[in-house]
Design a protein around this motif. Structure first.
Motif, PDB file in Angstrom:
ATOM      1  N   TYR A  30       4.619   6.426  -5.724  1.00  0.00           N
ATOM      2  CA  TYR A  30       4.192   5.104  -5.272  1.00  0.00           C
ATOM      3  C   TYR A  30       5.153   4.019  -6.045  1.00  0.00           C
ATOM      4  N   ARG A  31       5.192   4.184  -7.274  1.00  0.00           N
ATOM      5  CA  ARG A  31       6.257   3.541  -7.890  1.00  0.00           C
ATOM      6  C   ARG A  31       7.736   3.377  -7.469  1.00  0.00           C
ATOM      7  N   ARG A  32       8.107   4.395  -6.763  1.00  0.00           N
ATOM      8  CA  ARG A  32       9.376   4.485  -6.224  1.00  0.00           C
ATOM      9  C   ARG A  32       9.547   3.785  -4.864  1.00  0.00           C
ATOM     10  N   GLU A  33       8.229   3.869  -4.210  1.00  0.00           N
ATOM     11  CA  GLU A  33       8.078   3.209  -2.841  1.00  0.00           C
ATOM     12  C   GLU A  33       8.159   1.484  -3.412  1.00  0.00           C
ATOM     13  N   MET A  34       7.483   1.315  -4.261  1.00  0.00           N
ATOM     14  CA  MET A  34       7.332  -0.140  -4.580  1.00  0.00           C
ATOM     15  C   MET A  34       8.641  -0.575  -5.433  1.00  0.00           C
ATOM     16  N   ALA A  35       9.744   0.305  -5.660  1.00  0.00           N
ATOM     17  CA  ALA A  35      10.953  -0.350  -6.056  1.00  0.00           C
ATOM     18  C   ALA A  35      11.931  -0.712  -4.844  1.00  0.00           C
ATOM     19  N   ALA A  36      11.569  -0.383  -3.660  1.00  0.00           N
ATOM     20  CA  ALA A  36      12.440  -0.815  -2.588  1.00  0.00           C
ATOM     21  C   ALA A  36      12.291  -2.486  -2.662  1.00  0.00           C
ATOM     22  N   PRO A  37      13.531  -2.857  -2.170  1.00  0.00           N
ATOM     23  CA  PRO A  37      13.724  -4.450  -2.040  1.00  0.00           C
ATOM     24  C   PRO A  37      12.522  -5.118  -1.655  1.00  0.00           C
ATOM     25  N   ALA A  38      12.021  -4.825  -0.285  1.00  0.00           N
ATOM     26  CA  ALA A  38      10.894  -5.806   0.281  1.00  0.00           C
ATOM     27  C   ALA A  38       9.769  -5.688  -0.464  1.00  0.00           C
ATOM     28  N   ALA A  39       9.409  -4.651  -1.219  1.00  0.00           N
ATOM     29  CA  ALA A  39       8.256  -4.394  -1.967  1.00  0.00           C
ATOM     30  C   ALA A  39       8.420  -5.318  -3.294  1.00  0.00           C
ATOM     31  N   ALA A  98       0.840  -1.163   0.158  1.00  0.00           N
ATOM     32  CA  ALA A  98       0.003  -0.081  -0.038  1.00  0.00           C
ATOM     33  C   ALA A  98       0.831   1.138  -0.167  1.00  0.00           C
ATOM     34  N   PRO A  99       0.414   2.323  -0.676  1.00  0.00           N
ATOM     35  CA  PRO A  99       1.140   3.536  -0.430  1.00  0.00           C
ATOM     36  C   PRO A  99       1.458   4.013   1.052  1.00  0.00           C
ATOM     37  N   SER A 100       2.507   4.786   1.272  1.00  0.00           N
ATOM     38  CA  SER A 100       2.780   5.252   2.643  1.00  0.00           C
ATOM     39  C   SER A 100       1.567   6.450   2.998  1.00  0.00           C
ATOM     40  N   TYR A 141     -10.052   0.516  -1.060  1.00  0.00           N
ATOM     41  CA  TYR A 141     -11.433   0.828  -0.724  1.00  0.00           C
ATOM     42  C   TYR A 141     -11.925   1.857  -2.031  1.00  0.00           C
ATOM     43  N   CYS A 142     -10.862   2.550  -2.523  1.00  0.00           N
ATOM     44  CA  CYS A 142     -11.289   3.475  -3.477  1.00  0.00           C
ATOM     45  C   CYS A 142     -12.461   3.228  -4.548  1.00  0.00           C
ATOM     46  N   GLU A 143     -13.272   4.175  -4.643  1.00  0.00           N
ATOM     47  CA  GLU A 143     -14.335   4.199  -5.623  1.00  0.00           C
ATOM     48  C   GLU A 143     -13.890   3.812  -6.946  1.00  0.00           C
ATOM     49  N   ARG A 144     -13.021   4.808  -7.458  1.00  0.00           N
ATOM     50  CA  ARG A 144     -12.398   4.662  -8.863  1.00  0.00           C
ATOM     51  C   ARG A 144     -10.994   4.048  -8.916  1.00  0.00           C
ATOM     52  N   CYS A 191      -6.735   5.522  -8.025  1.00  0.00           N
ATOM     53  CA  CYS A 191      -6.440   4.511  -6.745  1.00  0.00           C
ATOM     54  C   CYS A 191      -5.171   3.939  -7.138  1.00  0.00           C
ATOM     55  N   HIS A 192      -4.241   3.569  -6.021  1.00  0.00           N
ATOM     56  CA  HIS A 192      -3.133   2.857  -6.300  1.00  0.00           C
ATOM     57  C   HIS A 192      -3.094   1.261  -6.884  1.00  0.00           C
ATOM     58  N   ARG A 193      -4.482   0.941  -6.706  1.00  0.00           N
ATOM     59  CA  ARG A 193      -4.743  -0.490  -7.197  1.00  0.00           C
ATOM     60  C   ARG A 193      -4.474  -0.492  -9.006  1.00  0.00           C
ATOM     61  N   SER A 194      -4.638   0.780  -9.389  1.00  0.00           N
ATOM     62  CA  SER A 194      -4.646   0.641 -11.039  1.00  0.00           C
ATOM     63  C   SER A 194      -3.064   0.437 -11.011  1.00  0.00           C
TER      64      SER A 194
END
Length: 122
Positions: free
Chosen positions: A68-77, A48-50, A98-101, A105-108
């Motif tokens: 968000y992409r930078r956060e997901m570039a961390a080794p654990a992610a 999830a985003p910070s 939970y986001c409606e759209r 949303c980060h899920r996209s």
């Protein structure tokens, strides 16, 4: 196969377990009711985003997406995303927020990250 869903929406037939890729559990819902109310079976806040980024999403979507992409570039992610992508070839499950759209949303972006890893995504 992975389905990308809105948490709290009715489950699709054969969807499998839901992973809540959110920073916080649903408000006002008892932990024992998360799965029964179609939120999630397992909480996975590690993709999830910070908290800092969540507020930014509403103000600056493009900046949020890059951060968000930078956060997901961390080794654990990276390891978790690789695991989810690999599992998608063996099992059915879903990830969601939970986001409606979904398009705001980060899920996209999570969907894109999984597809980039050759995940089977519905």
């Amino acid at each position: 196969m992975i389905r990308v869903v809105r948490l709290g929406s009715p489950r699709a037939r054969g969807e499998g377990p839901r992973l809540g890729t959110v920073r916080r559990p649903p408000r006002g819902v008892r932990k024992a009711d998360y799965a029964r109310l179609d939120y999630y079976d397992v909480w996975l806040p590690d993709v999830a985003p910070s908290a800092k980024l969540i507020a930014r999403a509403h103000k600056d979507w493009d900046g949020f997406a890059k951060a968000y992409r930078r956060e997901m570039a961390a080794p654990a992610a990276q390891r978790l995303l690789d695991l989810l992508a690999r599992l998608s070839h063996q099992a059915d499950f879903s990830v969601g927020c939970y986001c409606e759209r979904e398009d705001r949303c980060h899920r996209s972006i999570l969907r894109e990250l999984l597809v980039e890893r050759d995940a089977r995504v519905a």
